[in-house]
Structures are given as C-alpha cells and as structure tokens.
Scaffold this motif. Sequence first.
Motif, mmCIF file in Angstrom:
data_model
loop_
_atom_site.group_PDB
_atom_site.id
_atom_site.type_symbol
_atom_site.label_atom_id
_atom_site.label_comp_id
_atom_site.label_asym_id
_atom_site.label_seq_id
_atom_site.Cartn_x
_atom_site.Cartn_y
_atom_site.Cartn_z
ATOM 1 N N ALA A 124 -0.085 2.341 -9.380
ATOM 2 C CA ALA A 124 0.563 1.378 -8.481
ATOM 3 C C ALA A 124 -0.459 0.526 -7.741
ATOM 4 N N ASP A 125 -1.667 1.053 -7.554
ATOM 5 C CA ASP A 125 -2.719 0.293 -6.878
ATOM 6 C C ASP A 125 -3.159 -0.927 -7.688
ATOM 7 N N ASP A 126 -2.959 -0.867 -9.013
ATOM 8 C CA ASP A 126 -3.379 -1.963 -9.887
ATOM 9 C C ASP A 126 -2.350 -3.091 -9.953
ATOM 10 N N VAL A 127 -1.184 -2.861 -9.375
ATOM 11 C CA VAL A 127 -0.108 -3.849 -9.402
ATOM 12 C C VAL A 127 -0.171 -4.689 -8.133
ATOM 13 N N ASP A 128 0.025 -5.997 -8.285
ATOM 14 C CA ASP A 128 -0.050 -6.894 -7.132
ATOM 15 C C ASP A 128 1.265 -6.990 -6.371
ATOM 16 N N LEU A 129 2.397 -6.806 -7.072
ATOM 17 C CA LEU A 129 3.702 -6.899 -6.420
ATOM 18 C C LEU A 129 4.699 -6.042 -7.180
ATOM 19 N N ILE A 130 5.547 -5.353 -6.426
ATOM 20 C CA ILE A 130 6.642 -4.562 -6.996
ATOM 21 C C ILE A 130 7.953 -5.217 -6.580
ATOM 22 N N ILE A 131 8.810 -5.472 -7.571
ATOM 23 C CA ILE A 131 10.135 -6.031 -7.290
ATOM 24 C C ILE A 131 11.174 -5.010 -7.724
ATOM 25 N N HIS A 164 15.073 -3.269 -7.676
ATOM 26 C CA HIS A 164 16.465 -3.685 -7.496
ATOM 27 C C HIS A 164 16.798 -3.664 -6.011
ATOM 28 N N GLN A 165 17.435 -4.739 -5.547
ATOM 29 C CA GLN A 165 17.708 -4.887 -4.123
ATOM 30 C C GLN A 165 19.048 -4.225 -3.775
ATOM 31 N N ALA A 166 19.052 -2.893 -3.764
ATOM 32 C CA ALA A 166 20.277 -2.138 -3.476
ATOM 33 C C ALA A 166 20.513 -2.049 -1.974
ATOM 34 N N ASN A 167 19.563 -1.483 -1.273
ATOM 35 C CA ASN A 167 19.543 -1.507 0.194
ATOM 36 C C ASN A 167 18.137 -1.161 0.651
ATOM 37 N N ILE A 168 17.846 -1.443 1.891
ATOM 38 C CA ILE A 168 16.464 -1.331 2.357
ATOM 39 C C ILE A 168 15.987 0.115 2.365
ATOM 40 N N ARG A 169 16.897 1.061 2.550
ATOM 41 C CA ARG A 169 16.473 2.463 2.574
ATOM 42 C C ARG A 169 15.969 2.910 1.205
ATOM 43 N N ILE A 170 16.664 2.502 0.159
ATOM 44 C CA ILE A 170 16.228 2.847 -1.197
ATOM 45 C C ILE A 170 14.888 2.180 -1.499
ATOM 46 N N ILE A 171 14.749 0.916 -1.120
ATOM 47 C CA ILE A 171 13.515 0.185 -1.380
ATOM 48 C C ILE A 171 12.339 0.844 -0.667
ATOM 49 N N GLU A 172 12.526 1.209 0.587
ATOM 50 C CA GLU A 172 11.455 1.861 1.345
ATOM 51 C C GLU A 172 11.117 3.226 0.766
ATOM 52 N N ALA A 173 12.123 3.947 0.302
ATOM 53 C CA ALA A 173 11.873 5.273 -0.271
ATOM 54 C C ALA A 173 11.103 5.172 -1.580
ATOM 55 N N ILE A 174 11.381 4.153 -2.378
ATOM 56 C CA ILE A 174 10.642 3.944 -3.632
ATOM 57 C C ILE A 174 9.181 3.616 -3.332
ATOM 58 N N ALA A 175 8.951 2.751 -2.351
ATOM 59 C CA ALA A 175 7.576 2.419 -1.965
ATOM 60 C C ALA A 175 6.815 3.680 -1.557
ATOM 61 N N LYS A 193 7.471 6.768 -2.526
ATOM 62 C CA LYS A 193 7.257 7.589 -3.723
ATOM 63 C C LYS A 193 6.071 7.074 -4.532
ATOM 64 N N LEU A 194 5.947 5.752 -4.610
ATOM 65 C CA LEU A 194 4.853 5.156 -5.373
ATOM 66 C C LEU A 194 3.569 5.055 -4.560
ATOM 67 N N ASP A 195 3.653 5.442 -3.282
ATOM 68 C CA ASP A 195 2.502 5.449 -2.370
ATOM 69 C C ASP A 195 1.894 4.057 -2.200
ATOM 70 N N VAL A 196 2.776 3.092 -1.956
ATOM 71 C CA VAL A 196 2.327 1.724 -1.670
ATOM 72 C C VAL A 196 2.955 1.260 -0.359
ATOM 73 N N GLY A 197 2.298 0.335 0.301
ATOM 74 C CA GLY A 197 2.838 -0.232 1.524
ATOM 75 C C GLY A 197 3.921 -1.246 1.226
ATOM 76 N N MET A 198 4.776 -1.485 2.210
ATOM 77 C CA MET A 198 5.864 -2.433 2.017
ATOM 78 C C MET A 198 5.368 -3.866 1.868
ATOM 79 N N ASP A 199 4.106 -4.119 2.226
ATOM 80 C CA ASP A 199 3.541 -5.443 2.025
ATOM 81 C C ASP A 199 3.362 -5.765 0.540
ATOM 82 N N LYS A 200 3.460 -4.746 -0.292
ATOM 83 C CA LYS A 200 3.311 -4.901 -1.737
ATOM 84 C C LYS A 200 4.667 -4.907 -2.449
#
Length: 329
Positions: free
Chosen positions: A247-254, A256-267, A269-276
């Motif tokens: 995940a560190d090698d990826v510049d941006l993760i997009i 599915h925009q289900a809800n913000i809680r799912i999006i934050e939980a995925i970030a 899990k992948l150990d990336v900041g929400m800025d990515k």
Amino acid sequence: MSSPCYISGLGLHLPRTAMTNADLERMVDTSDEWIVTRTGITNRYFAQGDEPCSVLAFNAARKALDNAGLAPQDLTHIFVGTFSGDYNLPTTACLLQDMLGLKGLPAFDLAAACSGFLYCLETARAFTCLHPEARILVVGSEVCTSRVNFEDRTTCVLFGDGAGAAIVTGAANPGPVKVLDAMLKADGSVGGLLTIHGGGSACKPVLGQPVGPEYFVQMNGRDVFKYAVRCMAEVSETVLERNGLTADDVDLIIPHQANIRIIEAIAKKLDVGMDKVYVNVDRIGNTSAASIPIALTEAVATGRIQPGMKVLLSSFGGGFTWASALLQF
C-alpha cells in the motif's frame, strides 16, 4: 501474460436535484446529526422521472467519449454495470446503444451491485485480449433511489444516483492510463445479508398485489460492514502482492463510497492515512456501481491524480461481490 489494456477517457454525470440531510429530515424520521455520525454523508443526488438509468449513463458516456477524443461510432462494445436499470428488458446497455445512435455492436448489462464497474472493467480487459483493436464503453450507472424504501431510515439515507463511464481500449489503441491488474471475487452463501428480492422469479410480482418492502434494499448493516471491510482489504492486498507492491507504493486509493466508517476502516486495515484515500461519499452518497467511476473521474479532473501515479480501486457489493484493480497513470 495478459495483453495491455488502457483507459482512454473518463466521464461522470449527476442528476440535477441535490438532496441534503435537511431535505431528508422532511421525508423520514432522521436528523443531520444521525446521518453524518453514522455515514459521513451530507448530500446526495436524486434522479427525477426524466432521468432514468439510461439517461444518466448516456450523459456520462458522452463526456467520456469527449475526454477520449472519440465519437460514438468509434465504439466496438458497450458494457453497463447496474442493478437499477430502466427495465428488466430491454437492458440499459441496449437503450444506451440506441441513444448513442448505434446499431449492431455487442451491448449488455452486468449485475454485480456496487462492484459492477470493476466487474465490467475486468470483462473489458478480457475482451481487449481477444480484440486488441477494441474500444469499449464501460459504464456504472444507478438510480439507487428507485430501489430504496423511504420508510427505512437505516438504508434510505445512504444512497444517491449517478453515472460514471470509461473508454477501455486494447493494445492497438493505447490510452494514458494502463490497467495493470484486476481481481474479482464473490460469495453467494452470504447474499441474504443484502437483498432486493421483489420482482425476481423466486419472488414474482402478482398483478394487483401491492409492492412490499421486499422490492427495496434490505440490509443487515452490521454484518455487511464486517464483510465489506475484510473483503475489500484482502482483495486489495492480494492485487498489490502479486504485482510486487504494498500500500505504501500506491499514490491514491479509491474505495467504493459506501459510507465513511467503511472507508476509514479499510484505510486502517491497509495501514495508510486518510490523506491517501479519495473520499466523496460526503457529497454524493453511495451510488453503487457508479461510485468508483465517479470518484475516479473527479480525482483526475481535480488534479488529485497526476501522471506517473499508481491508483488502487476497491469495491464491495450485494451478492456478495468484491473486486480490486490497479491503474498506472
């Protein structure tokens, strides 16, 4: 080894009617605070009667064609991911073909719920292996609100309508974005956690009988949340691993925009900041199969994605289906 596959153009279209949380407060027993706290959503768009799924798809498709510098007559195939097409028959893809003034080229709908766009993208990738000259219109278009029960406040606040489109090309017509890899997954054993049963052959409509809640989205939100986070994170990690990346090698993760809680939980899990992580669920809501292409088009148009970047897409939908794709800009 697969043949090269590219994205040559992107486009999005949203209905003309914006719906804020204050608007929903007048329709259902809810509040802005309740919605924002649980979903992160403040606004979404509702299609009106003259904006069915095909019309949204048509407008997104025209923008994608313009972005690619192509005319409708340059297309060779049309794939539409949707669960909320205009009708059972004809398919939305066939309606879209006619709206574009075309005849003869293959056109079909693909039903994978919120993963519909990525399922269509991988299908297009396979077609370009056989037909390197192909120029394939891939659309995710949804009128989710046509299948939302506005007496169920736990689901009706989540969804919005819209469409996103991409022109996918093969090796004979390389575009600016290369599709490096993709993976599709499904598990029907847990499909009962997110359903729209009404109208199918196992839940047939009967002339004269009222439409019941089974005709609309029904969801076990807690369990869907757990599956969505785990599955999206796992498929994303698998795609990265088989390409020698993290995940560190990826510049941006997009996601599915289900809800913000799912999006934050995925970030997490992948150990990336929400800025990515790209987020537009607050402004657009959950648009199902349209979610990924809308967000991808926005990210390019606003400069969030720049040439040279690697972008990871990930989705999860009813079925259950889930998928991930890796793009090189």
